[in-house]
Write an enzyme that holds these catalytic residues in place. Structure first.
Site, PDB file in Angstrom:
ATOM      1  N   CYS A 144       0.717  -1.231  -0.065  1.00 44.57           N
ATOM      2  CA  CYS A 144       0.060   0.068   0.075  1.00 44.57           C
ATOM      3  C   CYS A 144       0.940   1.216  -0.040  1.00 44.57           C
ATOM      4  O   CYS A 144       1.399   1.621   0.998  1.00 44.57           O
ATOM      5  CB  CYS A 144      -1.090   0.097   1.353  1.00 44.57           C
ATOM      6  N   CYS A 147      -0.569   3.995   2.305  1.00 41.20           N
ATOM      7  CA  CYS A 147      -0.281   3.826   3.838  1.00 41.20           C
ATOM      8  C   CYS A 147       1.385   4.290   4.106  1.00 41.20           C
ATOM      9  O   CYS A 147       1.764   4.556   5.089  1.00 41.20           O
ATOM     10  CB  CYS A 147      -0.580   2.397   4.271  1.00 41.20           C
ATOM     11  N   ASP A 148       2.015   3.649   3.053  1.00 38.65           N
ATOM     12  CA  ASP A 148       3.440   3.394   3.739  1.00 38.65           C
ATOM     13  C   ASP A 148       4.770   4.565   2.996  1.00 38.65           C
ATOM     14  O   ASP A 148       5.847   4.434   3.350  1.00 38.65           O
ATOM     15  CB  ASP A 148       3.901   1.947   3.510  1.00 38.65           C
TER      16      ASP A 148
END
Ligand SMILES: Cc1cc2nc3c(=O)[nH]c(=O)nc-3n(C[C@H](O)[C@H](O)[C@H](O)COP(=O)(O)OP(=O)(O)OC[C@H]3O[C@@H](n4cnc5c(N)ncnc54)[C@H](O)[C@@H]3O)c2cc1C
Length: 321
Positions: A144, A147-148
């Site tokens: 992701c 997200c990261d």
């Protein structure tokens, strides 16, 4: 996310239970609620499904300026709730049949009855199953970018895959990373032409074609990947601080494998009507085997599944009278 975690008001019986609050589940809830059926969605993570972890959506019709995945996910959720659908946290662990009813057992042991069940549990990113992958998940290996990506400011990352997700998320990662290397096992990409054109014109992206990752390297910290050229068999190392994997999806069907007919690769067998091998159970969105797995097709499936569920519930009600 109003009331999402309040599970005290879950009823023992509904016309329709929907599993998964991605675009398919939310569309199904919107349509069932507008048809005045009692309906609830159980969602095991957060509403929005894979849309919620997508940075930017540019191909949803009617939103010509694009929209962030999290904003679109919120809109799907709030529109379903606005028309009366209940959307609640809950993990479906088992589905059993009892006469015309479907009995859904949740993780907390609670059992909920439904006349019709819509399965919209979507899919999860596929792993590449090479040494080092499991060890570094969450510590350098990610599925992701939204997200990261922020953890890789001024660092070098590798993106694996050749579809729209790989190229789009690779472009997104150039906002943070000093260099993004996209590695693809074939000699051409499956991504749409417009996405390819944009990725090729981004000078922070480097491409390595015809190569498979055979190991993710590092002792304490991820340091790169070992790749093998598909044509020459030659092996080499590409250094990086992070690896983002976008090589396809596995259907979330483990819970249903003894109940429904699945395809050999684990998706639910259901045609355009979303009907599965069990009457009264419908499959909508990415969990159903089909040509194009996108937000628009998931939402369309949700609407069709709701209509089919409504017909099924009407028949049961007529038989019970
Ligand atoms: C990184 C990325 C970028 C993408 N970009 C785009 C794009 O730009 N445009 C586009 O059209 N598509 C895009 N897609 C594809 C799109 O997100 C999917 O096609 C769409 O989300 C499918 O919707 P769905 O409702 O079928 O499933 P999902 O979105 O996967 O939602 C399924 C939901 O079910 C829940 N669930 C699973 N099992 C259970 C259970 N047992 N009990 C309860 N709940 C459960 C999950 O937690 C999840 O929330 C992208 C996907 C990814 C991963």
């Amino acid at each position: 996310m109003k009331n999402f975690f309040n599970t005290d008001d879950i009823l023992p019986k509904y016309d329709v239970v929907i599993l998964g609050a991605g675009p398919a589940g939310c569309a199904a809830a919107l349509y069932t609620a507008r048809d005045d059926l009692s309906a609830i969605i159980f969602e095991k993570n957060y509403p929005g499904g894979n849309v919620a972890i997508t940075e930017m959506v540019e191909n949803y019709p009617g939103i010509d300026v694009g929209i962030t995945g999290s904003d679109l996910a919120n809109k799907f959720f709030s529109q379903a709730v606005k028309f009366g659908a209940q959307v609640r946290y809950g993990v479906c662990q088992k589905v059993e049949l009892e006469d015309d009813y479907k009995i859904i057992t949740l993780e907390d042991g609670r059992r909920v009855m439904a006349k019709a069940l819509i399965i919209a549990t979507g899919s999860r990113p596929k792993r590449i199953n090479v040494p080092g992958e499991a060890k570094f998940i969450g510590r350098g290996v990610s599925f992701c970018a939204t997200c990261d990506g922020g953890f890789f400011k001024d660092r070098e990352v590798i993106v694996l895959g050749g579809g729209n997700s790989a190229l789009e998320e690779g472009m997104y990662l150039t906002r943070f990373a000093s260099k993004v290397t996209i590695i693809h096992r074939r000699d051409s990409f499956r991504a749409s032409k417009i996405v390819q054109k944009r990725a090729f014109s981004n000078d922070r992206i480097k491409f390595i074609m015809d190569a498979s990752v055979i190991e993710i390297l590092g002792e304490e910290k991820l340091t790169g990947v070992k790749i093998r050229n598909a044509k020459t068999g030659e092996e080499s190392v590409v250094n990086a601080d992070g690896v983002f994997i976008f090589v396809g999806y596995d259907a979330n069907t483990d819970t249903f494998k003894d109940l429904l007919e699945l395809t050999p690769d684990g998706f639910i067998k259901a045609g355009e009507t979303t009907e599965t091998s069990v009457p009264g159970i419908f499959a909508a969105g990415d969990v159903r085997k089909k040509e194009l797995m996108q937000i628009i097709t998931a939402a369309a499936d949700g609407a069709v599944a709701a209509k089919m569920a409504e017909k099924y519930v009407t028949e049961i009600d007529a038989n019970e009278r």
